[in-house]
Design a protein around this motif. Sequence first.
Motif, PDB file in Angstrom:
ATOM      1  N   THR A  76      -5.920   3.040   7.624  1.00 42.44           N
ATOM      2  CA  THR A  76      -5.185   3.791   6.856  1.00 42.44           C
ATOM      3  C   THR A  76      -3.718   3.852   7.006  1.00 42.44           C
ATOM      4  N   GLY A  77      -2.946   3.564   6.170  1.00 40.63           N
ATOM      5  CA  GLY A  77      -1.423   3.516   6.230  1.00 40.63           C
ATOM      6  C   GLY A  77      -0.933   2.207   6.747  1.00 40.63           C
ATOM      7  N   ALA A  78       0.632   2.114   6.786  1.00 42.88           N
ATOM      8  CA  ALA A  78       1.173   0.788   6.955  1.00 42.88           C
ATOM      9  C   ALA A  78       0.961   0.154   8.246  1.00 42.88           C
TER      10      ALA A  78
ATOM     11  N   PHE B  30       0.945  -1.258   0.149  1.00 44.10           N
ATOM     12  CA  PHE B  30       0.022  -0.096  -0.063  1.00 44.10           C
ATOM     13  C   PHE B  30       0.689   1.320  -0.152  1.00 44.10           C
ATOM     14  N   ALA B  31       0.302   2.317  -0.532  1.00 47.21           N
ATOM     15  CA  ALA B  31       0.918   3.664  -0.727  1.00 47.21           C
ATOM     16  C   ALA B  31       0.962   3.984   1.029  1.00 47.21           C
ATOM     17  N   ALA B  32       1.563   5.060   1.344  1.00 42.55           N
ATOM     18  CA  ALA B  32       1.693   5.648   2.596  1.00 42.55           C
ATOM     19  C   ALA B  32       0.676   5.929   3.176  1.00 42.55           C
ATOM     20  N   ASP B  33      -0.325   6.620   2.335  1.00 42.99           N
ATOM     21  CA  ASP B  33      -1.660   6.896   2.782  1.00 42.99           C
ATOM     22  C   ASP B  33      -2.625   5.916   2.334  1.00 42.99           C
ATOM     23  N   GLY B  34      -2.462   4.707   1.907  1.00 42.76           N
ATOM     24  CA  GLY B  34      -3.252   3.669   1.385  1.00 42.76           C
ATOM     25  C   GLY B  34      -4.219   3.244   2.469  1.00 42.76           C
ATOM     26  N   VAL B  35      -5.407   2.849   1.989  1.00 46.59           N
ATOM     27  CA  VAL B  35      -6.616   2.277   2.774  1.00 46.59           C
ATOM     28  C   VAL B  35      -6.904   0.709   2.375  1.00 46.59           C
TER      29      VAL B  35
END
Length: 69
Positions: free
Chosen positions: A50-52, A36-41
């Motif tokens: 939200t976030g890792a 996931f992206a840093a702000d991935g959900v």
Amino acid sequence: MTPNDEMAIEWHCRRLTEDYVHYADFQDFDSFADLFAADGVLEIGDARRTGADEIKGHFANRPPMVTRH
């Protein structure tokens, strides 16, 4: 976009999907969260993470589970 570009995009999407289910099935949640992206959900049922760190935390406090994709 060229046909080669389209093929590359499709390959990367397929690879992402395969990594997602592999890491989930083998409970490798560090690698799973890294997808996931840093702000991935991640939304599972009513849970939204939200976030890792939150994504990893979602799995940290759960009993072991068995999934097979």
